[in-house]
Structures are given as C-alpha cells and as structure tokens.
Design a protein around this motif. Structure first.
Motif, PDB file in Angstrom:
ATOM      1  N   LEU A 141       1.044  -4.743 -47.414  1.00 50.31           N
ATOM      2  CA  LEU A 141       2.040  -3.720 -47.724  1.00 50.31           C
ATOM      3  C   LEU A 141       2.337  -3.693 -49.220  1.00 50.31           C
ATOM      4  O   LEU A 141       2.580  -2.631 -49.785  1.00 50.31           O
ATOM      5  CB  LEU A 141       3.307  -3.944 -46.899  1.00 50.31           C
TER       6      LEU A 141
ATOM      7  N   THR B 165      12.393  -9.437 -49.940  1.00 53.20           N
ATOM      8  CA  THR B 165      11.795  -8.616 -48.891  1.00 53.20           C
ATOM      9  C   THR B 165      10.756  -9.408 -48.115  1.00 53.20           C
ATOM     10  O   THR B 165      10.740  -9.380 -46.884  1.00 53.20           O
ATOM     11  CB  THR B 165      11.128  -7.372 -49.512  1.00 53.20           C
ATOM     12  N   ALA B 166       9.916 -10.140 -48.836  1.00 45.70           N
ATOM     13  CA  ALA B 166       8.860 -10.907 -48.169  1.00 45.70           C
ATOM     14  C   ALA B 166       9.466 -11.966 -47.251  1.00 45.70           C
ATOM     15  O   ALA B 166       9.097 -12.071 -46.080  1.00 45.70           O
ATOM     16  CB  ALA B 166       7.953 -11.565 -49.206  1.00 45.70           C
TER      17      ALA B 166
ATOM     18  N   ASP C 138      16.704  -2.902 -46.598  1.00 43.81           N
ATOM     19  CA  ASP C 138      15.586  -2.955 -47.528  1.00 43.81           C
ATOM     20  C   ASP C 138      14.872  -4.295 -47.496  1.00 43.81           C
ATOM     21  O   ASP C 138      13.659  -4.369 -47.715  1.00 43.81           O
ATOM     22  CB  ASP C 138      16.064  -2.661 -48.960  1.00 43.81           C
ATOM     23  N   SER C 139      15.617  -5.358 -47.223  1.00 45.75           N
ATOM     24  CA  SER C 139      14.974  -6.672 -47.159  1.00 45.75           C
ATOM     25  C   SER C 139      13.950  -6.728 -46.037  1.00 45.75           C
ATOM     26  O   SER C 139      12.993  -7.483 -46.088  1.00 45.75           O
ATOM     27  CB  SER C 139      16.009  -7.769 -46.922  1.00 45.75           C
ATOM     28  N   MET C 140      14.196  -5.942 -44.984  1.00 43.88           N
ATOM     29  CA  MET C 140      13.285  -5.949 -43.843  1.00 43.88           C
ATOM     30  C   MET C 140      12.181  -4.904 -44.011  1.00 43.88           C
ATOM     31  O   MET C 140      11.436  -4.650 -43.054  1.00 43.88           O
ATOM     32  CB  MET C 140      14.059  -5.623 -42.565  1.00 43.88           C
ATOM     33  N   HIS C 141      12.090  -4.333 -45.205  1.00 40.79           N
ATOM     34  CA  HIS C 141      11.161  -3.227 -45.434  1.00 40.79           C
ATOM     35  C   HIS C 141       9.745  -3.489 -44.896  1.00 40.79           C
ATOM     36  O   HIS C 141       9.220  -2.718 -44.102  1.00 40.79           O
ATOM     37  CB  HIS C 141      11.119  -2.933 -46.942  1.00 40.79           C
ATOM     38  N   ASN C 142       9.147  -4.600 -45.312  1.00 41.65           N
ATOM     39  CA  ASN C 142       7.772  -4.901 -44.884  1.00 41.65           C
ATOM     40  C   ASN C 142       7.683  -5.111 -43.379  1.00 41.65           C
ATOM     41  O   ASN C 142       6.735  -4.675 -42.737  1.00 41.65           O
ATOM     42  CB  ASN C 142       7.257  -6.161 -45.589  1.00 41.65           C
ATOM     43  N   PHE C 143       8.704  -5.781 -42.857  1.00 38.89           N
ATOM     44  CA  PHE C 143       8.729  -6.029 -41.417  1.00 38.89           C
ATOM     45  C   PHE C 143       8.733  -4.714 -40.639  1.00 38.89           C
ATOM     46  O   PHE C 143       7.973  -4.539 -39.690  1.00 38.89           O
ATOM     47  CB  PHE C 143       9.956  -6.872 -41.045  1.00 38.89           C
TER      48      PHE C 143
ATOM     49  N   PHE D 111      -4.526   0.107 -41.443  1.00 34.40           N
ATOM     50  CA  PHE D 111      -3.165  -0.412 -41.300  1.00 34.40           C
ATOM     51  C   PHE D 111      -2.621  -0.145 -39.907  1.00 34.40           C
ATOM     52  O   PHE D 111      -2.014  -1.019 -39.278  1.00 34.40           O
ATOM     53  CB  PHE D 111      -2.252   0.237 -42.354  1.00 34.40           C
TER      54      PHE D 111
ATOM     55  N   TYR E 249       1.639 -14.096 -39.400  1.00 35.40           N
ATOM     56  CA  TYR E 249       0.908 -12.841 -39.654  1.00 35.40           C
ATOM     57  C   TYR E 249       1.617 -12.022 -40.736  1.00 35.40           C
ATOM     58  O   TYR E 249       0.984 -11.478 -41.644  1.00 35.40           O
ATOM     59  CB  TYR E 249       0.782 -12.048 -38.349  1.00 35.40           C
ATOM     60  N   MET E 250       2.961 -11.975 -40.652  1.00 31.28           N
ATOM     61  CA  MET E 250       3.741 -11.247 -41.677  1.00 31.28           C
ATOM     62  C   MET E 250       3.456 -11.841 -43.057  1.00 31.28           C
ATOM     63  O   MET E 250       3.247 -11.120 -44.029  1.00 31.28           O
ATOM     64  CB  MET E 250       5.244 -11.374 -41.409  1.00 31.28           C
TER      65      MET E 250
ATOM     66  N   TYR F 222       3.757 -14.576 -35.232  1.00 31.35           N
ATOM     67  CA  TYR F 222       3.921 -13.252 -35.846  1.00 31.35           C
ATOM     68  C   TYR F 222       4.467 -13.383 -37.275  1.00 31.35           C
ATOM     69  O   TYR F 222       4.070 -12.630 -38.167  1.00 31.35           O
ATOM     70  CB  TYR F 222       4.840 -12.374 -34.990  1.00 31.35           C
TER      71      TYR F 222
ATOM     72  N   GLY G 296      10.249 -11.247 -38.483  1.00 38.76           N
ATOM     73  CA  GLY G 296       9.104 -11.350 -37.579  1.00 38.76           C
ATOM     74  C   GLY G 296       9.331 -12.412 -36.518  1.00 38.76           C
ATOM     75  O   GLY G 296       9.063 -12.192 -35.340  1.00 38.76           O
TER      76      GLY G 296
ATOM     77  N   SER H 253      11.370 -10.443 -44.304  1.00 38.51           N
ATOM     78  CA  SER H 253      10.430  -9.840 -43.360  1.00 38.51           C
ATOM     79  C   SER H 253       9.765 -10.898 -42.482  1.00 38.51           C
ATOM     80  O   SER H 253       9.561 -10.674 -41.295  1.00 38.51           O
ATOM     81  CB  SER H 253       9.365  -9.030 -44.106  1.00 38.51           C
TER      82      SER H 253
ATOM     83  N   GLN I 116       0.887  -6.049 -32.640  1.00 39.82           N
ATOM     84  CA  GLN I 116       1.944  -5.941 -31.636  1.00 39.82           C
ATOM     85  C   GLN I 116       1.419  -6.288 -30.247  1.00 39.82           C
ATOM     86  O   GLN I 116       2.090  -6.959 -29.466  1.00 39.82           O
ATOM     87  CB  GLN I 116       2.535  -4.523 -31.623  1.00 39.82           C
TER      88      GLN I 116
ATOM     89  N   GLU J 193       1.965  -0.426 -51.400  1.00 39.25           N
ATOM     90  CA  GLU J 193       3.038   0.090 -52.274  1.00 39.25           C
ATOM     91  C   GLU J 193       2.460   0.448 -53.644  1.00 39.25           C
ATOM     92  O   GLU J 193       2.807   1.476 -54.231  1.00 39.25           O
ATOM     93  CB  GLU J 193       4.143  -0.952 -52.491  1.00 39.25           C
TER      94      GLU J 193
ATOM     95  N   THR K 257      -1.542  -2.775 -37.048  1.00 39.27           N
ATOM     96  CA  THR K 257      -0.194  -2.747 -36.464  1.00 39.27           C
ATOM     97  C   THR K 257      -0.273  -2.761 -34.934  1.00 39.27           C
ATOM     98  O   THR K 257       0.409  -3.540 -34.274  1.00 39.27           O
ATOM     99  CB  THR K 257       0.575  -1.512 -36.950  1.00 39.27           C
TER     100      THR K 257
ATOM    101  N   ALA L 135       0.537  -9.016 -43.377  1.00 38.45           N
ATOM    102  CA  ALA L 135       1.316  -7.794 -43.545  1.00 38.45           C
ATOM    103  C   ALA L 135       1.980  -7.694 -44.920  1.00 38.45           C
ATOM    104  O   ALA L 135       1.908  -6.646 -45.565  1.00 38.45           O
ATOM    105  CB  ALA L 135       2.352  -7.679 -42.440  1.00 38.45           C
ATOM    106  N   ASN L 136       2.612  -8.788 -45.376  1.00 41.64           N
ATOM    107  CA  ASN L 136       3.287  -8.739 -46.683  1.00 41.64           C
ATOM    108  C   ASN L 136       2.328  -8.404 -47.830  1.00 41.64           C
ATOM    109  O   ASN L 136       2.595  -7.478 -48.595  1.00 41.64           O
ATOM    110  CB  ASN L 136       4.024 -10.050 -46.960  1.00 41.64           C
TER     111      ASN L 136
ATOM    112  N   THR M 194       2.986   4.333 -43.302  1.00 41.04           N
ATOM    113  CA  THR M 194       2.513   3.570 -44.456  1.00 41.04           C
ATOM    114  C   THR M 194       3.412   3.883 -45.646  1.00 41.04           C
ATOM    115  O   THR M 194       4.080   4.913 -45.662  1.00 41.04           O
ATOM    116  CB  THR M 194       1.070   3.972 -44.792  1.00 41.04           C
TER     117      THR M 194
ATOM    118  N   HIS N 290       7.691  -1.827 -41.555  1.00 43.53           N
ATOM    119  CA  HIS N 290       6.374  -1.198 -41.637  1.00 43.53           C
ATOM    120  C   HIS N 290       5.403  -1.872 -40.686  1.00 43.53           C
ATOM    121  O   HIS N 290       4.655  -1.221 -39.972  1.00 43.53           O
ATOM    122  CB  HIS N 290       5.821  -1.300 -43.066  1.00 43.53           C
ATOM    123  N   ALA N 291       5.426  -3.204 -40.677  1.00 39.25           N
ATOM    124  CA  ALA N 291       4.442  -3.962 -39.900  1.00 39.25           C
ATOM    125  C   ALA N 291       4.594  -3.773 -38.399  1.00 39.25           C
ATOM    126  O   ALA N 291       3.617  -3.839 -37.669  1.00 39.25           O
ATOM    127  CB  ALA N 291       4.514  -5.445 -40.250  1.00 39.25           C
ATOM    128  N   VAL N 292       5.832  -3.563 -37.927  1.00 39.65           N
ATOM    129  CA  VAL N 292       5.992  -3.344 -36.491  1.00 39.65           C
ATOM    130  C   VAL N 292       5.987  -1.858 -36.142  1.00 39.65           C
ATOM    131  O   VAL N 292       6.140  -1.480 -34.999  1.00 39.65           O
ATOM    132  CB  VAL N 292       7.266  -3.995 -35.903  1.00 39.65           C
TER     133      VAL N 292
END
Lengths: 61, 260
Positions: B32, B76-77, A47-52, B218, B23-24, B20, B84, B80, B226, B36, B222, B28-29, B137, A54-56
């Motif tokens: 997203l 999470t942020a 879950d911690s990697m959730h955003n990651f 989105f 970018y996250m 990257y 990355g 993530s 990539q 949400e 993505t 992206a953060n 998404t 999605h982004a990849v």
C-alpha cells in the motif's frame, strides 16, 4: 434418531446456561467491537487504520 | 457451552489474527505504501508510469493521497498491524457464536461444518459487498458519500447472509435425495447474486491513475488473504474443538445408540 439437535435446542441450551443479561452482554460487546473497528470515524484513529482498511477491502476516502 | 465455544473462537481468532497481522506487516503495508507513491506520482504528471491517465484522475489521486497523511506512516503501519490482529479476534469470536447456534443446521459432518460456516461468513462479510464495492486502491475515485457507501456495504452484508442461508437451506433440502443436485441447488443463489450485481450494480469505484494490473493484483491478494483468514479461523476452531473433546452431535448419537 430422536435426539437430533436443532438450532432451537441450541438457543434453549444457551438460555438455560446463561441469563438474558449475559447473552446481551456478549452480543453487544461483539457489535461494539465491530463498530469500533470498522466504522470509527474519529480522524486520527480512522487514518491510522488506513492500510488495514485497504487490505480488508473496506475503505472510505 | 456457549462460553466454551466463544473462548475457542477467540483463541482461534488470535492465531488467525496474528497470521493476518504478519501479512499486514510483510505484504499489505509495503504494497500500500508503494501504491500510495504511484497514486501521488501520477498526480505530478508525465514522469509517472501511469502518466497518460494522470490529467483525468490527478485531482482525485491528490485528494486520496493527502487524506492518508493526518498521522505518520509509522503510526499507520503499526495501527494497521494491530487492527489486523483485532480483526482476526473479532471474526473468531463472531464465528464461534454463529457456530454455536447454527451447528445443528449446517450440512456436512464434523469439521466440514466449520468450513461451511467460514465460507458463508466470507460470502456475507466480504464477497457480497465487494460485488458492489470492490476493494479500493489508493488514489481511486468513488461515487457517493462515505455514509451512503457504508450503508450499502452493510446492506450487501445482509444480502450475502441471506444468500448463504438460502444456499445452505437448498443444499440440505435436496442433498438427501442426490448430493450433486444438492450442490447445484446450493450454487443457484450465489450465481444469481453474482449475475444480478454484474448486470445491475453501478460502477462505484473508479481505479483512477493506478495501472489496471496492479489493481487486479491488489484485489486478488485482498480476496485471497481474507479467504485464508476465514479458513484459518475455521481450521483452528475445529482443531480446538477436537482437542477439547467436543464431538459432533451425530457421533454422540451413534455412541448412545451403540452403547449397552
């Protein structure tokens, strides 16, 4: 033009320079990293990697 | 030599991964996070912008929304962003290993080879799987269970690798006679893959209540991010190779032939 290198030569060079054990270690390490990064299903880490994820573009809800 | 390549690949991966990660953090953060909210908002019904679709997809948006809250948003942020950076390092390392072995088989001269391999990697790792499982998404609804989808993703990566190999092989075979025909030959496996998946692949990802424009933006982001990551890995790796004084086999051969 007989000195053109081929993929086969590269495998040979790698064999000469490194032992099979070292080669296996390199590949196993990359494989393990991939596994840990993308398919780790332990809920907190996952879950911690959730955003990651999605982004990849790799998710599993 | 293999270890030198790997070292440069990991270093290229660090540079690309930091970009990257940025970018996250910056794109992206926040995006997203917003998505949400849209997904969760639509669940509560008519006040959301996507209200009219809410009743159909509400339940699934709810499930997806709840799923994300096992850890705090800050965690999470942060994780993530870190992931990355690691992702860049992983791609850089894997890229260098593949480049070491396949360099003699890749078409083009000098640094062109790095971009050809990066393109092949992008096709295998991301593009081919996305033809069946497009980037998801928040709030999206997906068919099949995660285990099957992971297997499908891995399977499509293998298909992508075969298609990339076929494309490169075709180009090498034909381009000695004519470069334009070589390019066309290289395109055949890729066009075939796209055509087959468009016609035959079932729709696995339903976007749910999310506005279609937002989903398209989105997904575009993505794909581009990539592609940029791969280009950056290849670019930095090529630069590090040049800096380390590694020159393509063809140039070394020319030197050997011309030196007294």
């Amino acid at each position: 033009m007989t000195t053109t290198e081929t993929v086969h030569d590269r495998i040979g060079t790698a064999r000469d320079e490194l032992t099979t054990g070292q080669l296996l270690a390199v590949f196993a390490f990359v494989a393990a990293l991939t596994f840990a990064l993308l398919f780790l299903q332990e809920p907190l880490a996952h879950d911690s990697m959730h955003n990651f994820r999605h982004a990849v573009g790799v998710t599993c809800h | 030599m293999l270890v030198d390549y790997l070292e440069r690949g990991v270093l290229a991966g660090v540079i690309a991964g930091l970009a990257y990660g940025l970018y996250m953090a910056l794109v992206a953060n926040p995006l997203l996070g917003y998505m949400e909210t849209v997904a969760e908002g639509s669940e509560h019904g008519d006040h959301a912008s996507a209200g009219e679709h809410a009743h159909a997809a509400g339940e699934h948006a709810h499930e997806a929304g709840e799923h994300a809250h096992a850890v705090s948003e800050a965690t999470t942020a942060a994780v993530s962003i870190g992931s990355g950076v690691l992702w860049g390092i992983l791609l850089g390392g894997a890229f260098a290993l593949a480049f070491y072995f396949f360099e003699p088989a890749l078409p083009g001269r000098g640094r062109v080879k790095t971009y050809v391999l990066a393109g092949a990697g992008f096709l295998a790792v991301s593009l081919a799987p996305w033809l069946v499982l497009p980037p998801t998404t928040p709030g999206a609804e997906q068919a099949f269970d995660p285990t099957f989808r992971s297997a499908l993703y891995a399977g499509m990566m293998a298909v992508g690798a075969v298609v990339a190999a076929g494309s490169i092989y075709g180009y090498r075979r034909v381009s000695t006679r004519s470069r334009p025909i070589g390019v066309v030959t290289a395109a055949v496996p890729i066009v075939a893959l796209v055509a087959i998946t468009v016609v035959a692949a079932p729709t696995i990802v339903e976007i749910g209540a999310m506005p279609a424009e937002l989903v398209a933006a989105f997904r575009g982001l993505t794909v581009l991010s990539q592609a940029a990551l791969w280009a950056l890995v290849a670019g930095c790796f090529g630069w590090l190779q040049t800096r380390a004084g590694v020159r393509p086999a063809a140039e070394r051969r020319d030197d050997l032939l011309t030196s007294p």
